[in-house]
Scaffold this motif. Structure first.
Motif, PDB file in Angstrom:
ATOM      1  N   LYS B  47       0.828  -1.212   0.000  1.00 42.85           N
ATOM      2  CA  LYS B  47       0.000   0.000   0.000  1.00 42.85           C
ATOM      3  C   LYS B  47       0.864   1.264   0.000  1.00 42.85           C
ATOM      4  O   LYS B  47       0.664   2.160  -0.827  1.00 42.85           O
ATOM      5  CB  LYS B  47      -0.928   0.014   1.228  1.00 42.85           C
ATOM      6  CG  LYS B  47      -1.755  -1.250   1.415  1.00 42.85           C
ATOM      7  CD  LYS B  47      -2.615  -1.182   2.664  1.00 42.85           C
ATOM      8  CE  LYS B  47      -1.836  -1.066   3.974  1.00 42.85           C
ATOM      9  NZ  LYS B  47      -1.104  -2.278   4.356  1.00 42.85           N
ATOM     10  N   SER B  48       1.815   1.312   0.921  1.00 42.41           N
ATOM     11  CA  SER B  48       2.673   2.502   0.989  1.00 42.41           C
ATOM     12  C   SER B  48       3.479   2.645  -0.286  1.00 42.41           C
ATOM     13  O   SER B  48       3.644   3.755  -0.811  1.00 42.41           O
ATOM     14  CB  SER B  48       3.637   2.396   2.180  1.00 42.41           C
ATOM     15  OG  SER B  48       2.925   2.341   3.382  1.00 42.41           O
ATOM     16  N   THR B  49       3.995   1.542  -0.776  1.00 46.13           N
ATOM     17  CA  THR B  49       4.819   1.595  -1.975  1.00 46.13           C
ATOM     18  C   THR B  49       4.014   2.147  -3.152  1.00 46.13           C
ATOM     19  O   THR B  49       4.513   2.981  -3.919  1.00 46.13           O
ATOM     20  CB  THR B  49       5.366   0.195  -2.302  1.00 46.13           C
ATOM     21  OG1 THR B  49       6.022  -0.324  -1.145  1.00 46.13           O
ATOM     22  CG2 THR B  49       6.350   0.251  -3.454  1.00 46.13           C
ATOM     23  N   PHE B 167      -2.537  10.160   1.581  1.00 44.98           N
ATOM     24  CA  PHE B 167      -2.422   9.949   3.028  1.00 44.98           C
ATOM     25  C   PHE B 167      -1.957   8.517   3.276  1.00 44.98           C
ATOM     26  O   PHE B 167      -2.617   7.572   2.845  1.00 44.98           O
ATOM     27  CB  PHE B 167      -3.785  10.129   3.716  1.00 44.98           C
ATOM     28  CG  PHE B 167      -4.327  11.528   3.669  1.00 44.98           C
ATOM     29  CD1 PHE B 167      -4.163  12.385   4.740  1.00 44.98           C
ATOM     30  CD2 PHE B 167      -5.019  11.976   2.554  1.00 44.98           C
ATOM     31  CE1 PHE B 167      -4.676  13.679   4.713  1.00 44.98           C
ATOM     32  CE2 PHE B 167      -5.530  13.268   2.512  1.00 44.98           C
ATOM     33  CZ  PHE B 167      -5.361  14.123   3.589  1.00 44.98           C
ATOM     34  N   ASP B 168      -0.840   8.363   3.975  1.00 44.19           N
ATOM     35  CA  ASP B 168      -0.368   7.010   4.288  1.00 44.19           C
ATOM     36  C   ASP B 168      -0.588   6.728   5.775  1.00 44.19           C
ATOM     37  O   ASP B 168       0.217   7.117   6.617  1.00 44.19           O
ATOM     38  CB  ASP B 168       1.111   6.855   3.918  1.00 44.19           C
ATOM     39  CG  ASP B 168       1.559   5.401   3.965  1.00 44.19           C
ATOM     40  OD1 ASP B 168       0.743   4.536   4.354  1.00 44.19           O
ATOM     41  OD2 ASP B 168       2.724   5.124   3.613  1.00 44.19           O
ATOM     42  N   GLU B 169      -1.657   6.055   6.079  1.00 44.29           N
ATOM     43  CA  GLU B 169      -2.027   5.732   7.462  1.00 44.29           C
ATOM     44  C   GLU B 169      -1.873   6.928   8.394  1.00 44.29           C
ATOM     45  O   GLU B 169      -1.120   6.867   9.379  1.00 44.29           O
ATOM     46  CB  GLU B 169      -1.188   4.543   7.971  1.00 44.29           C
ATOM     47  CG  GLU B 169      -1.354   3.307   7.106  1.00 44.29           C
ATOM     48  CD  GLU B 169      -0.937   2.037   7.812  1.00 44.29           C
ATOM     49  OE1 GLU B 169      -1.102   1.981   9.047  1.00 44.29           O
ATOM     50  OE2 GLU B 169      -0.459   1.107   7.141  1.00 44.29           O
ATOM     51  N   PRO B 170      -2.602   8.003   8.116  1.00 49.54           N
ATOM     52  CA  PRO B 170      -2.388   9.252   8.862  1.00 49.54           C
ATOM     53  C   PRO B 170      -2.740   9.167  10.338  1.00 49.54           C
ATOM     54  O   PRO B 170      -2.276  10.005  11.116  1.00 49.54           O
ATOM     55  CB  PRO B 170      -3.305  10.255   8.149  1.00 49.54           C
ATOM     56  CG  PRO B 170      -4.342   9.425   7.479  1.00 49.54           C
ATOM     57  CD  PRO B 170      -3.650   8.151   7.079  1.00 49.54           C
TER      58      PRO B 170
END
Ligand SMILES: Nc1ncnc2c1ncn2[C@@H]1O[C@H](COP(=O)(O)OP(=O)(O)OP(=O)(O)O)[C@@H](O)[C@H]1O
Ligand SMILES: [Mg+2]
Lengths: 261, 247
Positions: B47-49, B167-170
């Motif tokens: 997901k982040s990638t 937004f990455d797991e904000p």
């Protein structure tokens, strides 16, 4: 016996040993000879005011010059060592190893006398200018390693946040990474500054006129001229007068900066 | 959606490997302007990638990424200008600790967009008000709670007037009682029409705000659809297995 009692006794014994050692030194010392050789008011007066207006001023000036120059060059070397381009890394590594490996005295000598003869290179400021350049080169090698560690100590997320805002790599380094690395690097750089204060005394080998003597050279010549060691004591006091407030000041500065963390 | 019909983000056949590890194995995805796309999936699914490839914090191994129709993998493209149009918010906030809240919000406006100090400060104040932190302009990040830091980070990204936000797991690094404030800000942002891609475990938020939900596993998109459909009636066994663990 209870543990606290035992500890108290042990501490008491240590104090006694210390007091005995001090007493032994004071009793064993020949105070008349010490006073005659190291604490002569007449000799001391003869050193003034030049030991301050010329020698101490030069020590500070030379330190500031070699520190500033070393800092700039040290940052460049640190960035080279972190470069993705391999030849830059090799160059930086070779440089750092070379100038950390050689005695500073040898480097000063080489810059002041060998370079002009072998390569016809003349540094502005004559031999003392060349000596200062040597100190810059040596200081940069030591500082580069601390700065590199400082840059790497800044979390990667900082670079990513800056780049994601559209900042270029250079701008990110300048505005985001280096200011934070600088805080990490303050203690080792202070250390380097104090070492440089003392290393300026090596400049004697680059030759000196009255106008560019620093504290050690000035005091050594004072000893020779007066046949008395009082100037050495004055030199020692001057060094401490410079270095101790400096390290105190940096400790305060560090505590201040720590607050905004 | 503008009549031009150009997608905000268009990802096609995206692959990304770290050495031997293939983290993204062919991802296709379209985000329309104004859409909120929520990405869910187990840890390590990529997901982040995926998110970081969209603003090229990671260099894709192969595939295509278009942002507002522009191929951002084109070597000729100025990646800094692309990034300036895409806001990003990180799990760890990543505020600049040596700068005040105000400077955190103005530095890129001034250095990247070339705004005057006055304009930058005005925009910064507007966005701080938007996230409810007007009283913190002069504070340093270390003196803020995690929730406040994350809201400042959102305001910092918004100050660049981005066309879209990632937004990455904000809220994953926040204490539970601080999550609500950050989600409120994101909800307002979504309502204002911002295009958003959100990696999150906040299923309530995703259901309420999301237009599209994507479930990733093992480097591919396994399932996508309207959040309420994916959440209440997952079609794939892997989605069901994941949801039964997190819900
Ligand atoms: N820079 C990197 N170098 C090597 N491997 C990496 C790197 N970044 C990520 N990975 C690996 O890629 C895989 C996917 O990582 P990614 O961060 O995209 O997963 P994720 O879905 O965001 O997981 P999480 O929910 O834990 O954040 C993981 O196995 C991770 O270890
Ligand atoms: Mg992740």
């Amino acid at each position: 016996m209870r543990r606290t009692t035992r500890r108290r006794i042990r501490r008491g014994v240590l104090y006694l040993v210390f007091a005995a050692a001090v007493a032994a030194v004071v009793l064993a010392a020949d105070w008349d000879r010490i006073r005659a050789n190291f604490l002569q008011p007449d000799v001391a007066r003869a050193q003034l005011p030049e030991i301050i207006t010329i020698a101490a001023k030069n020590t500070i000036l030379f330190t500031v010059i070699s520190f500033s120059g070393g800092l700039v060059l040290g940052i460049v070397l640190a960035l080279m060592k972190l470069s993705t381009v391999a030849p830059y890394r090799w160059l930086a590594i070779a440089y750092i190893e070379l100038f950390r490996g050689l005695p500073a005295l040898l480097t000063i000598f080489a810059m002041a006398y060998v370079l002009p003869i072998a390569f016809q290179v003349h540094v502005p400021g004559g031999t003392i200018g060349a000596g200062l350049l040597a100190l810059i080169l040596v200081a940069a090698a030591y500082m580069a390693e601390s700065i590199r560690a400082g840059i790497q100590g800044v979390p990667k997320g900082q670079t990513e946040a800056a780049r994601s805002l559209g900042m270029s790599a250079g701008r990110t380094m300048l505005s985001i990474v280096l200011p934070q690395a600088f805080r990490i690097v303050i203690p080792p750089l202070t250390n380097e500054f104090v070492l440089l204060i003392k290393d300026t005394s090596l400049l004697f080998i680059a030759g000196s006129t009255l106008q560019n003597k620093e504290i050690t050279t000035f005091a050594r010549d004072g000893v020779i001229n007066s046949n008395n060691s009082t100037p050495l004591v004055m030199a020692a006091m001057l060094y401490l007068l410079i270095t101790i407030p400096l390290t105190r000041l940096v400790a305060v500065l560090e505590r201040r900066l720590g607050r905004s963390r | 959606m503008p009549l031009t019909g150009v997608a905000a983000i268009e990802v096609a056949g995206l692959h990304k490997s770290f050495g031997d590890l293939e983290v993204l194995r062919g991802v296709d995805l379209t985000v329309e302007p104004g859409q909120v796309v929520c990405v869910i999936g187990p840890s390590g699914s990529g997901k982040s990638t995926l998110l970081r490839c969209v603003n090229r914090l990671e260099e894709p191994t192969s595939g295509e990424i278009r942002v507002e129709g522009i191929d951002i993998l084109d070597p000729e493209i100025d990646v800094d200008r692309v990034r300036a149009r895409i806001g990003m918010v990180f799990q760890q906030f990543n505020l600049f600790p040596h700068l005040t809240v105000l400077s955190n919000l103005t530095i890129a406006q001034r250095r990247v967009l070339g705004r005057s100090k006055r304009d930058a400060v005005e925009v910064a104040r507007h966005n701080l008000a938007r996230v409810g932190l007007m009283d913190k302009v002069a504070a340093y990040p270390a003196h803020l709670s995690g929730g406040q830091q994350q809201r400042v980070a959102i305001a910092r990204a918004l100050s660049m007037d981005p066309d879209m936000m990632l937004f990455d797991e904000p809220t994953s690094a926040l204490d539970p009682e601080l999550v609500g404030d950050v989600l409120d800000v994101m909800r307002d942002l979504a309502r204002s029409g911002m295009t958003m891609m959100v990696v999150t475990h906040e299923m309530g938020f995703a259901r309420e705000v999301g237009d599209q939900m994507i479930f990733m596993d093992d480097g591919v998109i396994v399932e996508s659809g309207r959040p309420r459909d994916v959440l209440s009636d997952p079609r794939h066994a892997r989605t069901r297995a994941f949801l039964s663990k997190v819900l």
